[in-house]
Scaffold this active site. Structure first.
Site, PDB file in Angstrom:
ATOM      1  N   TYR A  59     -17.900  71.394 119.722  1.00 28.95           N
ATOM      2  CA  TYR A  59     -18.248  70.058 119.251  1.00 28.95           C
ATOM      3  C   TYR A  59     -18.708  70.188 117.805  1.00 28.95           C
ATOM      4  CZ  TYR A  59     -18.954  65.267 120.909  1.00 28.95           C
ATOM      5  OH  TYR A  59     -18.828  63.932 121.170  1.00 28.95           O
ATOM      6  N   GLU A  61     -19.271  67.313 115.172  1.00 32.51           N
ATOM      7  CA  GLU A  61     -19.398  66.055 114.441  1.00 32.51           C
ATOM      8  C   GLU A  61     -19.906  66.322 113.030  1.00 32.51           C
ATOM      9  OE1 GLU A  61     -20.315  62.487 117.613  1.00 32.51           O
ATOM     10  OE2 GLU A  61     -22.000  63.610 116.788  1.00 32.51           O
ATOM     11  N   ASP A 205       1.605  55.097 103.130  1.00 27.09           N
ATOM     12  CA  ASP A 205       1.698  55.604 104.499  1.00 27.09           C
ATOM     13  C   ASP A 205       2.893  56.549 104.529  1.00 27.09           C
ATOM     14  OD1 ASP A 205       1.890  56.155 107.160  1.00 27.09           O
ATOM     15  OD2 ASP A 205       1.714  54.083 107.840  1.00 27.09           O
ATOM     16  N   THR A 231       0.793  62.028 108.842  1.00 30.50           N
ATOM     17  CA  THR A 231       0.658  62.792 110.076  1.00 30.50           C
ATOM     18  C   THR A 231       0.900  64.256 109.753  1.00 30.50           C
ATOM     19  OG1 THR A 231       2.995  62.454 110.591  1.00 30.50           O
ATOM     20  CG2 THR A 231       1.423  60.903 111.560  1.00 30.50           C
ATOM     21  N   LYS A 234       5.768  65.622 112.900  1.00 32.45           N
ATOM     22  CA  LYS A 234       7.040  65.199 112.294  1.00 32.45           C
ATOM     23  C   LYS A 234       7.633  66.347 111.467  1.00 32.45           C
ATOM     24  CE  LYS A 234       5.898  60.257 112.360  1.00 32.45           C
ATOM     25  NZ  LYS A 234       4.472  60.247 112.742  1.00 32.45           N
ATOM     26  N   ARG A 240       0.097  67.521 116.531  1.00 32.15           N
ATOM     27  CA  ARG A 240      -0.006  66.063 116.465  1.00 32.15           C
ATOM     28  C   ARG A 240      -1.389  65.701 115.920  1.00 32.15           C
ATOM     29  NH1 ARG A 240       3.990  63.399 118.430  1.00 32.15           N
ATOM     30  NH2 ARG A 240       2.781  61.479 118.440  1.00 32.15           N
TER      31      ARG A 240
END
Length: 412
Positions: A59, A61, A205, A231, A234, A240
């Site tokens: 974890y 954060e 984008d 992303t 692709k 991903r």
């Protein structure tokens, strides 16, 4: 399959044979069908190894050096590697690699620059815009006032005069350039000019072309856009996920828009896999791959045209192709299902200025497998024969198996 993956698969099979069968079935599906979805690719074994690493347990954060949890020393190293490699790869002053997806990256970009109710100019969804470009089913269409520009009815190219006119009329707070189904390079300098004229932010984008940008096979939006969203899968061939690139002056706003505004803990195993992918994309081998992707797409577009499909814009500059199969007697949605039964996996999409749906396909995955321009007419021939009804699905399925057997995505 590597020794490590074989051992991991063996552990899974002993503990959960039902799920092991599912995963092996997916491996077999990917290896024996043609993966022509423009948004998909095959990651390297190194990327897969990072995704299955112990960082999945952590974890974390916050950001390196300022976490909300203890024990993040190693996680910080992994994230700094990913950030530094992304900045170097794309020539950006700042990179945020925590976005969980391309849509998450776009959400954070809007959060950094906009307020609910602001006007945004973006490519209309029927013309190839993404859900995050104003769909009423998406947060973008519910929180912001989107105005859509489009493509010319004859050429299929973005109507620059319409973009300029709409910008002057609506004075948007931001202009978005980017698409999920536009096969040509975008004129980022033009969009920057229009954004400056009306006092708007420019958001690129680049989810689809960013891998081509990394390999020098497409122009970069980084020198022109205030924020670039992308992303990491692709064409880029990573895990991903999403990322955001921007200048130093927007770095803090972007980081705070990702965490704590839109996301919680970072997925550290995915960030480690992104670091691997960025490292791979910085090599000469990847640059050669990116150019082969484009060469294959152009060869496939030409072959589809020769088979009778209508390819929008008359071809492609990128990895993706959109085409109308109507001349073969079938609409896009029906074509997708028929082709899937034959082992050719692709998408259907909206066709601008038409009430029917077409096909959207890409060459990133088949190029990763090692296919080249010689195989593209074979692929087009299989596709067209199935759609014309000249080849039964079962027979075409065997032809696809024979073709893919020569180009396995992973060593067996």
């Amino acid at each position: 399959m590597t020794v490590t993956h074989a051992l991991e698969a063996d552990v899974l099979r002993r503990q959960d044979p039902e799920l092991a069968d599912v995963l092996l079935g997916e491996r077999e599906r990917q290896a024996t069908t043609l993966q022509l979805i423009a948004a998909e690719n095959f990651t390297s074994p190194a990327v897969l190894a990072a995704l299955g690493s112990p960082l999945a347990n952590k974890y974390a954060e916050g950001y390196p050096g300022a976490r909300h949890h203890g024990g993040c020393e190693i996680a910080d190293v992994a994230e700094r590697l990913a950030v530094d490699r992304a900045k170097d790869l794309f020539g950006a002053e700042h990179a945020n690699v925590q976005a969980h997806s391309g849509s998450s990256a776009v959400l954070a970009a809007y959060a950094a620059l906009l307020r609910p109710g602001d006007t945004v100019l973006a490519l209309g969804l029927p013309h190839g815009g993404h859900l995050t470009h104003g769909s009423p089913a998406n947060f973008s269409g519910r929180w912001f006032d989107f105005v859509g520009y489009g493509v010319d009815a004859e050429s299929g190219l973005i109507d620059h005069e319409q973009v300029r006119t709409l910008a002057r009329t609506h004075r948007p707070k931001a202009i978005v350039c980017g698409s999920i189904a536009y096969p040509r390079h975008l004129d980022h300098a033009f969009f920057r000019e229009v954004a400056d004229e009306v006092g708007a932010y420019l958001i690129a984008d680049a989810a689809h072309p960013i891998g081509l940008v990394a390999g020098g096979a497409a122009p970069s939006p980084v020198p022109y856009a205030d924020i670039v969203c992308a992303t990491t899968h692709k064409v880029l061939r990573g895990p991903r996920g999403g990322m955001i690139l921007c200048g130093a002056e927007l770095a803090e706003r972007v980081d705070r828009a990702v965490f704590p505004f839109t996301q919680g803990g970072a997925q550290m195993h995915t960030i480690a896999a992104k670091a691997v992918a960025f490292g791979e994309a910085a090599t000469e081998a990847f640059a050669a791959y990116a150019h082969r992707v484009v060469a294959n797409a152009r060869a496939l577009a030409a072959a589809l045209t020769a088979e009778g499909l209508v390819v929008t814009t008359g071809g492609t500059d990128t990895h993706l192709i959109t085409a109308d199969p109507a001349p073969l007697g079938v609409d896009g949605r029906t074509a997708r299902g028929r082709l899937a039964a034959a082992g050719l996996v692709l998408d259907c999409c909206a066709l601008p200025h038409a009430d029917v749906r077409g096909l959207r396909l890409g060459t990133a995955a088949v190029t990763t497998q090692g296919m080249g321009e010689r195989e593209m007419p074979v692929v087009a021939g299989l596709l067209a024969s199935v759609l014309r009804g000249g080849t039964e699905a079962a027979r075409a399925r065997e032809d696809v198996r024979e073709l893919t057997a020569a180009f396995p995505p992973y060593p067996r």
